[in-house]
Design an enzyme around this catalytic site. Structure first.
Site, mmCIF file in Angstrom:
data_model
loop_
_atom_site.group_PDB
_atom_site.id
_atom_site.type_symbol
_atom_site.label_atom_id
_atom_site.label_comp_id
_atom_site.label_asym_id
_atom_site.label_seq_id
_atom_site.Cartn_x
_atom_site.Cartn_y
_atom_site.Cartn_z
ATOM 1 N N HIS A 101 3.894 2.791 35.320
ATOM 2 C CA HIS A 101 4.865 1.783 34.895
ATOM 3 C C HIS A 101 4.607 0.561 35.779
ATOM 4 O O HIS A 101 4.247 0.709 36.948
ATOM 5 C CB HIS A 101 6.305 2.209 35.172
ATOM 6 C CG HIS A 101 6.747 3.490 34.548
ATOM 7 N ND1 HIS A 101 6.442 4.709 35.069
ATOM 8 C CD2 HIS A 101 7.507 3.723 33.448
ATOM 9 C CE1 HIS A 101 6.989 5.654 34.320
ATOM 10 N NE2 HIS A 101 7.627 5.093 33.328
ATOM 11 N N ASP A 159 6.051 0.888 39.192
ATOM 12 C CA ASP A 159 5.509 1.918 40.097
ATOM 13 C C ASP A 159 4.531 1.295 41.083
ATOM 14 O O ASP A 159 4.408 1.736 42.216
ATOM 15 C CB ASP A 159 4.688 2.981 39.346
ATOM 16 C CG ASP A 159 5.450 3.683 38.262
ATOM 17 O OD1 ASP A 159 6.677 3.747 38.363
ATOM 18 O OD2 ASP A 159 4.791 4.180 37.321
HETATM 19 C C1 XUL Z 1 10.613 10.153 31.458
HETATM 20 C C2 XUL Z 1 9.179 10.027 31.118
HETATM 21 C C3 XUL Z 1 8.541 8.724 31.462
HETATM 22 C C4 XUL Z 1 7.521 8.274 30.480
HETATM 23 C C5 XUL Z 1 6.978 6.908 30.736
HETATM 24 O O1 XUL Z 1 11.170 11.364 31.100
HETATM 25 O O2 XUL Z 1 8.575 10.942 30.617
HETATM 26 O O3 XUL Z 1 8.015 8.816 32.730
HETATM 27 O O4 XUL Z 1 6.450 9.169 30.415
HETATM 28 O O5 XUL Z 1 7.949 5.953 30.828
#
Ligand code: XUL
Ligand code: CO
Length: 437
Positions: free
Chosen positions: A99, A102
């Protein structure tokens, strides 16, 4: 400098190895069903769990002990990049996912936040070049910051919607810069808590508008990633709009987005929706929309997203069975959206966890390939549905039958005979394959 000095490069040593820092089943160059394991599995490390998170839970502080902990701000972000690539190379994992938030901290303004992101993206790009590691997908975190309290693409506040759109725009630019194979939307807060304050129609229309804008912008800048939506039924909102594969596919169909999106399915999200992972894969592959996988496992005793590393061989085998029957995972991969337990706080646990997950999937791949090669389930299924290959069954599937013709047939067809489904026998054979590989 090394962030994991006690950990060697992880090599394949075979099923009999007792070396904790070795693969027992994942042999990247071994060929299974015509492709190397590396090509089939396309493993990825999830940056948020493995580099960013520290093991905090709603009742307690983080427990993880990491050599980069003493740093903060941009220095911490830079150290994490170095640690990430050391881990990726040692584990022979070819991809990673992140993300935006992150990898770099938020600044006081969106402009400053984007500057922080650019600085880290430049450093990541250098490491990618030096190591050959690639970006499987990136995404925008539009759920952690308090501004997203009422959602992002489904917020009631147009100012927040605009902010989210700006974040997606930047995410697409970053994805293009780093050559991401996919771009993911997971609707962290795209859902509702109660209908008595919610305009569901407007929220869903707006979500589709955001997706359309993303497609248009990606086309405009020449970012040719595959777009993925990741279903999840609940958590953090009580009811998430992308509840499960079937719901998400209906959404894509309704808004005319089916040609541009595929699904990123996650095992623990399937569990939370009351499905198995293989159910979600089957539904998605029937529609030709299998995009990528978030590999982990949940715990049926717990009602939340525990994101454990996948070690259940039944589940990994059935997952790889669906992937093989799909003709592979395409531009997607197997991303370990999984975290070490709070009690596994040492840095080397990150390696043990990934080795366990990679071996579980490699074993699953090998067993699934043999089951398919030997047509274990296919032949049984073909026999089970044989009645639709001839006579009245053929009339039904060819569209020739009517209620009247079926009534005429049923009237004279007495008694009806059924045959056993042979579930237990099939499970015993499945066990035989699992144990003998
Ligand atoms: C949350 C989840 C996230 C997604 C990306 O449950 O799985 O980490 O994979 O936003
Ligand atoms: Co996920």
């Amino acid at each position: 400098m090394s962030y994991f000095s006690s950990v060697p490069n992880i090599d394949y040593e075979g099923a009999a190895s007792t070396n904790a820092f070795a693969f027992k089943h994942y042999n990247p160059d071994a060929v299974v069903a015509g492709k190397t394991m590396r090509e089939h599995l396309r493993f990825a490390v999830a940056y948020w769990h493995t580099l960013t998170a520290g093991g905090a839970d709603p009742f307690g502080a983080g427990t993880a002990v990491r050599s980069w902990d003493r740093l903060s701000g941009m220095d911490l972000a830079k150290a994490r990049v170095e640690a990430a690539f050391e881990l990726l190379v040692k584990l022979k994992v070819p991809y990673f996912c992140f993300h935006d938030r992150d990898i770099a901290p938020e600044g006081d303004t969106l402009r400053e936040t984007n500057r922080n992101l650019d600085t880290i993206v430049d450093i990541i790009k250098e490491h990618m070049k030096a190591t050959g590691v690639k970006l499987l997908w990136n995404t925008a975190n539009m759920f952690t910051h308090p501004r997203f309290v009422h959602g992002a693409g489904t917020t009631n506040n147009a100012d927040v919607y605009a902010y989210a759109a700006a974040q997606v725009k930047k995410g697409l630019e970053v994805g293009k810069e780093l050559g991401a194979e996919n771009y993911v939307f997971w609707g962290g807060r795209e859902g509702y808590e109660t209908l008595i304050n919610t305009d569901m129609r407007l929220e869903l229309d707006n979500l589709a508008r955001l997706y359309r804008m993303a497609i248009e912008y990606a086309d405009e800048i020449g970012f040719d990633a595959q777009f993925l939506i990741e279903p999840k039924p609940k958590e953090p909102t009580k009811h998430q709009y992308d509840f499960d594969a079937a719901t998400t596919i209906a959404f894509l169909q309704h808004y005319g987005l089916k040609d541009r999106f595929k699904l990123n399915l996650e095992a623990n999200h399937a569990t939370l929706a009351g499905h198995t992972f293989e159910h979600e894969l089957r539904v998605t592959r029937m529609h030709g929309l299998l995009g990528s996988l978030d590999a982990n496992q949940g715990d049926t005793l717990l009602g939340w997203d525990t994101d454990e590393f996948p070690t259940d061989l039944y589940a990994t085998t059935l997952t790889m069975y669906e992937v093989l029957q799909n003709g592979g995972i395409g531009r997607g991969g197997i991303n370990f959206d999984a975290k070490v337990r709070r009690g596994s706080f040492e840095a080397e646990d990150l390696f043990h966890a990934h080795i366990a997950g990679m071996d579980a999937y490699a074993k699953g791949l090998k067993v699934a390939a043999r089951l398919i090669e030997d047509r274990v389930f296919e032949d049984t299924i073909a026999r089970r549905y044989a009645s639709f290959k001839e006579g009245i069954g053929l009339d039904i599937v060819s569209g020739k039958a009517t209620l009247a013709s079926l009534e005429q047939y049923a009237m004279q067809n007495n008694p009806i005979r059924n045959a056993s489904g042979r579930q237990e026998q099939l499970k015993a054979i499945f066990n035989q394959y699992l144990l003998s590989e």
